[in-house]
Design a protein around this motif. Structure first.
Motif, PDB file in Angstrom:
ATOM      1  N   MET A 103      -5.719  37.618  14.650  1.00 52.30           N
ATOM      2  CA  MET A 103      -4.411  37.429  15.407  1.00 52.30           C
ATOM      3  C   MET A 103      -3.433  36.988  14.325  1.00 52.30           C
ATOM      4  O   MET A 103      -2.278  37.586  14.380  1.00 52.30           O
ATOM      5  CB  MET A 103      -4.614  35.891  16.347  1.00 52.30           C
ATOM      6  N   GLY A 111     -11.782  37.814  21.148  1.00 55.01           N
ATOM      7  CA  GLY A 111     -11.550  37.050  22.389  1.00 55.01           C
ATOM      8  C   GLY A 111     -12.243  36.833  23.586  1.00 55.01           C
ATOM      9  O   GLY A 111     -12.908  35.595  23.931  1.00 55.01           O
ATOM     10  N   ILE A 113      -8.615  41.959  18.597  1.00 57.48           N
ATOM     11  CA  ILE A 113      -8.362  40.702  18.842  1.00 57.48           C
ATOM     12  C   ILE A 113      -8.846  40.216  20.656  1.00 57.48           C
ATOM     13  O   ILE A 113      -9.507  39.451  20.855  1.00 57.48           O
ATOM     14  CB  ILE A 113      -6.759  40.318  19.130  1.00 57.48           C
ATOM     15  N   LEU A 166     -11.485  35.708  15.333  1.00 58.64           N
ATOM     16  CA  LEU A 166     -10.218  35.900  16.406  1.00 58.64           C
ATOM     17  C   LEU A 166      -9.197  35.431  15.428  1.00 58.64           C
ATOM     18  O   LEU A 166      -7.894  35.823  15.775  1.00 58.64           O
ATOM     19  CB  LEU A 166     -10.730  35.035  17.717  1.00 58.64           C
ATOM     20  N   SER A 167      -8.922  34.156  15.000  1.00 61.95           N
ATOM     21  CA  SER A 167      -7.945  33.582  14.303  1.00 61.95           C
ATOM     22  C   SER A 167      -7.408  34.392  13.206  1.00 61.95           C
ATOM     23  O   SER A 167      -6.068  34.620  12.980  1.00 61.95           O
ATOM     24  CB  SER A 167      -8.327  32.221  13.969  1.00 61.95           C
TER      25      SER A 167
END
Length: 473
Positions: free
Chosen positions: A354, A107, A103, A350-351
């Motif tokens: 997460m 990010g 992550i 990234l989503s």
């Protein structure tokens, strides 16, 4: 020849231009060529300082937060468990840490593709601590010109006490930094008492001294050398940059030709642009580059040169923005594209990471069960004529308190459980329970029967299951 030409054309079309330093000029990367950073005031400098102080404050106070009867954030290597507020990660859950690192990586990729090296300029520990050290340097030795003059003067009482005070402050900050960092691994209320009462272990003293010297060397002496020569991020960031990435850029079409002039004179009559060639953008740069030479990998997007240039433009009565956060396309008067495949791809990954991390952290089982069969003998017939299989049940209590558990098995209509069926485990304890299951051959209709072991807490709030096989012949 044609291949080389095609490669050159491709590079020109797809890549952004990065300034390469002239090797015939002085080596500004030589560690002996010290950079004296000039103080500057402005929007971006104020923002960077406030973010830096907030980051420093968060770093210092987090170890003092409590969560129940323990430290809220504690990476307990001795007991092999990581506490992050309400989340406890055991070695068996280290995939969560891997996901957290992924992550952080995606990010960083996402932010860099969109906003360039803002991480380096505003929140990187190296940058934050370097500017803190520069702040102490300015308090004890004065402004940039005074520091240069002081270093040129012979040693005197004035020079000695100023240098001594500066380095004492640096070492004090370094020691505080190192002790705070170690308090993420050793309870904070314990380390400060034991450390200064000389009751701490030699290993803790070693790491405190090591990180204190590392902080002192990195932020006090090496500074831009870390960013330019050692940090790998400066090297691979170009992979994430494109012509729509926000960078600190100089508008050469507006600024050139550069040159000094009177404040009330008309630069157009002199054939000059808006840049007065004051070199303040170079003097305030923590890595010592001249942003007017174009995009350079040494630039950390801190915005100091923007504030310096805006102050000069205001003084001259010109419009601000000669140096600004902009893109290569905007500088070339080409329409910018915010959404592009690379940025969207990083955002999607990234989503996903997460969401997976949140789901995995919320579904961590407070207990774990592993079933190990006796591999030396699939089954045996005991003295009572029953078919017997031997197993080892490894029960792991992942909670922070002691619990009692009951064990049973499903899948066998009539069986004998040989071994303990009730166990008590302390927090973090792993218990191996050897048991045997014995069944009358008449009850077995198949050579292999699927069975399921259950371990249930006495309060019935926690239950784990694990499938296995029962062999008969």
């Amino acid at each position: 020849m044609n291949a080389d030409k095609n490669q050159k054309d491709y590079s020109k079309a797809e890549r952004i231009k990065i300034h390469q330093p002239d090797p015939t000029k002085a080596d500004r990367f030589n560690p002996r060529n010290r950079i004296y950073v000039r103080a500057v005031k402005g929007l971006w400098t104020t923002l960077r300082r406030r973010l830096g102080w907030v980051a420093m404050l968060v770093f210092l106070v987090i170890p003092w937060f409590s969560w129940g009867d323990r430290q809220a954030v504690l990476f307990n290597l001795a007991e092999q468990k990581f506490h992050i507020f309400g989340l406890t990660i055991w070695p068996q859950d280290l995939t969560l840490l891997a996901a957290l690192l992924m992550i952080a990586a995606f990010g960083l990729f996402f932010v860099t593709t969109y906003l360039g090296r803002v991480w380096c300029g505003y929140t990187c520990p190296q940058t934050v601590w370097t500017f803190i050290f520069i702040w102490f340097e300015e308090k004890f030795e004065g402004t940039r010109h005074k520091r240069i003059k002081l270093d040129q003067l012979p040693w005197s009482f004035n020079k000695i006490w100023r240098k001594a005070a500066k380095h004492t402050a640096w070492l004090a900050v370094s020691l505080l930094t190192a002790t705070t960092f170690i308090s993420y691994f050793v309870p904070a209320h314990q380390i400060y008492i034991d450390l200064f009462s000389l009751n701490e272990t030699g290993l803790v003293y070693f790491w405190v001294v090591f990180f204190a010297l590392a902080t002192y060397g990195n932020a006090g002496w090496m500074r831009e050398i870390m960013c330019i020569h050692i940090c790998p991020y400066a090297r691979f960031q170009a992979v994430m940059f494109d012509k729509n990435t926000y960078i600190v850029g100089y508008d050469s079409q507006r600024g050139e030709n550069r040159g000094p002039r009177a404040r009330k004179s008309d630069p157009k009559e002199q054939g000059l642009g808006d840049c007065i060639d004051c070199d303040l953008c170079v003097q305030v740069c923590p890595t010592g580059i001249d942003i007017r030479n174009g995009l350079q990998y040494e630039c950390i997007n801190c915005g100091a040169c923007i504030d310096a240039c805006d102050n000069t433009m205001s003084h001259m009565g010109y419009a601000k923005g000669l140096i600004s956060y902009t893109t290569e396309n905007k500088l070339d008067k080409i329409k910018e594209k915010v959404l592009r495949p690379k940025l969207v791809g990083y955002g999607v990954m990234l989503s996903i990471m997460m969401l997976l991390f949140i789901y995995a952290s919320m579904t961590i089982a407070p207990m774990r069960l592993d079933v190990i069969r006796d591999r030396n003998q699939l089954y045996r017939e005991n003295n009572d004529g029953l078919i017997e299989n031997t197993f080892t049940l490894k029960v792991f209590n992942k909670t922070e308190s002691t619990h009692e558990y009951d064990m049973n098995v499903e899948g066998l209509s009539d069986y004998q459980w040989i071994g303990p069926k009730h166990v008590t485990l302390m927090s973090g304890e792993v218990l191996s329970v050897p048991i045997s299951l014995a069944v009358d051959p008449v009850e077995l209709t198949k050579s292999v029967t699927n069975i399921t072991f259950h371990v249930i807490s006495v309060d019935r709030k926690v239950e784990v299951t694990q499938e296995s096989r029962f062999f008969s012949h």
